[in-house]
Design a protein around this motif. Structure first.
Motif, mmCIF file in Angstrom:
data_model
loop_
_atom_site.group_PDB
_atom_site.id
_atom_site.type_symbol
_atom_site.label_atom_id
_atom_site.label_comp_id
_atom_site.label_asym_id
_atom_site.label_seq_id
_atom_site.Cartn_x
_atom_site.Cartn_y
_atom_site.Cartn_z
ATOM 1 N N ALA A 19 49.469 0.863 42.562
ATOM 2 C CA ALA A 19 49.485 -0.593 42.426
ATOM 3 C C ALA A 19 50.396 -1.010 41.283
ATOM 4 O O ALA A 19 51.177 -1.960 41.412
ATOM 5 C CB ALA A 19 48.066 -1.119 42.199
ATOM 6 N N PHE A 20 50.336 -0.310 40.161
ATOM 7 C CA PHE A 20 51.158 -0.642 39.005
ATOM 8 C C PHE A 20 52.643 -0.441 39.300
ATOM 9 O O PHE A 20 53.461 -1.322 39.015
ATOM 10 C CB PHE A 20 50.736 0.204 37.801
ATOM 11 N N VAL A 21 53.001 0.693 39.885
ATOM 12 C CA VAL A 21 54.417 0.986 40.159
ATOM 13 C C VAL A 21 54.982 0.016 41.186
ATOM 14 O O VAL A 21 56.074 -0.532 40.998
ATOM 15 C CB VAL A 21 54.584 2.457 40.605
ATOM 16 N N THR A 22 54.264 -0.211 42.283
ATOM 17 C CA THR A 22 54.790 -1.126 43.294
ATOM 18 C C THR A 22 54.817 -2.568 42.778
ATOM 19 O O THR A 22 55.705 -3.334 43.148
ATOM 20 C CB THR A 22 53.987 -1.051 44.604
ATOM 21 N N GLY A 23 53.871 -2.912 41.915
ATOM 22 C CA GLY A 23 53.902 -4.236 41.290
ATOM 23 C C GLY A 23 55.119 -4.392 40.392
ATOM 24 O O GLY A 23 55.777 -5.439 40.399
ATOM 25 N N CYS A 24 55.433 -3.359 39.623
ATOM 26 C CA CYS A 24 56.633 -3.398 38.770
ATOM 27 C C CYS A 24 57.900 -3.509 39.603
ATOM 28 O O CYS A 24 58.815 -4.271 39.257
ATOM 29 C CB CYS A 24 56.698 -2.150 37.894
ATOM 30 N N LEU A 25 57.974 -2.745 40.690
ATOM 31 C CA LEU A 25 59.165 -2.801 41.546
ATOM 32 C C LEU A 25 59.326 -4.176 42.191
ATOM 33 O O LEU A 25 60.437 -4.731 42.230
ATOM 34 C CB LEU A 25 59.097 -1.718 42.617
ATOM 35 N N ALA A 60 58.205 -13.498 38.619
ATOM 36 C CA ALA A 60 58.072 -12.040 38.627
ATOM 37 C C ALA A 60 56.689 -11.625 38.120
ATOM 38 O O ALA A 60 56.062 -10.715 38.673
ATOM 39 C CB ALA A 60 59.164 -11.401 37.785
ATOM 40 N N GLY A 61 56.205 -12.301 37.085
ATOM 41 C CA GLY A 61 54.866 -12.003 36.573
ATOM 42 C C GLY A 61 53.786 -12.299 37.600
ATOM 43 O O GLY A 61 52.835 -11.531 37.769
ATOM 44 N N VAL A 62 53.949 -13.408 38.292
ATOM 45 C CA VAL A 62 52.982 -13.778 39.336
ATOM 46 C C VAL A 62 53.019 -12.757 40.468
ATOM 47 O O VAL A 62 51.965 -12.324 40.965
ATOM 48 C CB VAL A 62 53.255 -15.207 39.849
ATOM 49 N N VAL A 63 54.215 -12.347 40.876
ATOM 50 C CA VAL A 63 54.351 -11.353 41.949
ATOM 51 C C VAL A 63 53.694 -10.043 41.534
ATOM 52 O O VAL A 63 53.004 -9.400 42.337
ATOM 53 C CB VAL A 63 55.837 -11.146 42.317
ATOM 54 N N PHE A 64 53.881 -9.630 40.285
ATOM 55 C CA PHE A 64 53.263 -8.403 39.795
ATOM 56 C C PHE A 64 51.738 -8.477 39.898
ATOM 57 O O PHE A 64 51.096 -7.568 40.438
ATOM 58 C CB PHE A 64 53.672 -8.130 38.344
ATOM 59 N N VAL A 65 51.168 -9.560 39.398
ATOM 60 C CA VAL A 65 49.709 -9.697 39.411
ATOM 61 C C VAL A 65 49.174 -9.745 40.839
ATOM 62 O O VAL A 65 48.183 -9.076 41.168
ATOM 63 C CB VAL A 65 49.275 -10.946 38.617
ATOM 64 N N VAL A 66 49.845 -10.502 41.707
ATOM 65 C CA VAL A 66 49.401 -10.611 43.099
ATOM 66 C C VAL A 66 49.461 -9.255 43.779
ATOM 67 O O VAL A 66 48.536 -8.865 44.506
ATOM 68 C CB VAL A 66 50.237 -11.664 43.861
ATOM 69 N N ARG A 67 50.529 -8.495 43.546
ATOM 70 C CA ARG A 67 50.671 -7.180 44.179
ATOM 71 C C ARG A 67 49.578 -6.221 43.703
ATOM 72 O O ARG A 67 48.948 -5.529 44.503
ATOM 73 C CB ARG A 67 52.058 -6.604 43.886
ATOM 74 N N VAL A 68 49.348 -6.174 42.413
ATOM 75 C CA VAL A 68 48.328 -5.260 41.875
ATOM 76 C C VAL A 68 46.946 -5.635 42.397
ATOM 77 O O VAL A 68 46.186 -4.772 42.855
ATOM 78 C CB VAL A 68 48.373 -5.251 40.333
ATOM 79 N N VAL A 69 46.623 -6.909 42.365
ATOM 80 C CA VAL A 69 45.306 -7.349 42.837
ATOM 81 C C VAL A 69 45.151 -7.059 44.324
ATOM 82 O O VAL A 69 44.102 -6.579 44.769
ATOM 83 C CB VAL A 69 45.097 -8.847 42.534
ATOM 84 N N ARG A 70 46.186 -7.310 45.101
ATOM 85 C CA ARG A 70 46.100 -7.088 46.546
ATOM 86 C C ARG A 70 45.890 -5.612 46.873
ATOM 87 O O ARG A 70 45.050 -5.267 47.706
ATOM 88 C CB ARG A 70 47.367 -7.599 47.223
ATOM 89 N N VAL A 71 46.655 -4.730 46.218
ATOM 90 C CA VAL A 71 46.512 -3.293 46.483
ATOM 91 C C VAL A 71 45.122 -2.813 46.085
ATOM 92 O O VAL A 71 44.451 -2.103 46.846
ATOM 93 C CB VAL A 71 47.604 -2.488 45.743
ATOM 94 N N LEU A 72 44.664 -3.206 44.909
ATOM 95 C CA LEU A 72 43.354 -2.733 44.452
ATOM 96 C C LEU A 72 42.218 -3.363 45.249
ATOM 97 O O LEU A 72 41.193 -2.717 45.493
ATOM 98 C CB LEU A 72 43.193 -3.008 42.957
ATOM 99 N N TRP A 73 42.395 -4.603 45.675
ATOM 100 C CA TRP A 73 41.368 -5.259 46.497
ATOM 101 C C TRP A 73 41.227 -4.537 47.828
ATOM 102 O O TRP A 73 40.120 -4.280 48.285
ATOM 103 C CB TRP A 73 41.744 -6.723 46.713
#
Length: 101
Positions: A19-25, A60-73
């Motif tokens: 989640a962290f790596v894909t959120g960063c990308l 970019a910050g919003v995209v990171f948070v959304v990606r991490v939350v979505r993957v972990l959810w």
């Protein structure tokens, strides 16, 4: 102590890393797209260019948070051990697949 096995804890750790790596990308791609707009298009004045870069940074910050939350959810909903590599349908002893003659 939680009642999780080592494999379950490892699965959670891997999922957090994923989640962290894909959120960063994803965030890097959004930020690069925003900066590309500011650098490549003739914007009137320096303030407009800075505004586009700031907007790209925030997005970019919003995209990171959304990606991490979505993957972990999604991982939390399916549960650890239910992923693509999970062993299912093992019928033999010791978790080994049964072999039919």
């Amino acid at each position: 102590m939680s009642g999780r096995t080592t494999a379950e804890r490892d699965a959670v750790t891997v999922e957090i890393g994923y989640a962290f790596v894909t959120g960063c990308l994803a965030a890097a791609l959004v930020f690069a797209a925003g900066c590309a707009v500011a650098w490549l298009l003739p914007l009137p004045g320096r303030a407009a260019g800075n505004a586009v870069v700031v907007a790209g940074t925030v997005l970019a910050g919003v995209v990171f948070v959304v990606r991490v939350v979505r993957v972990l959810w999604r991982f939390g909903r399916r549960g650890p051990g239910a992923g693509p590599g999970a062993k299912t349908g093992t019928g033999g002893e010791g978790g080994q697949p049964s072999v039919e003659a």
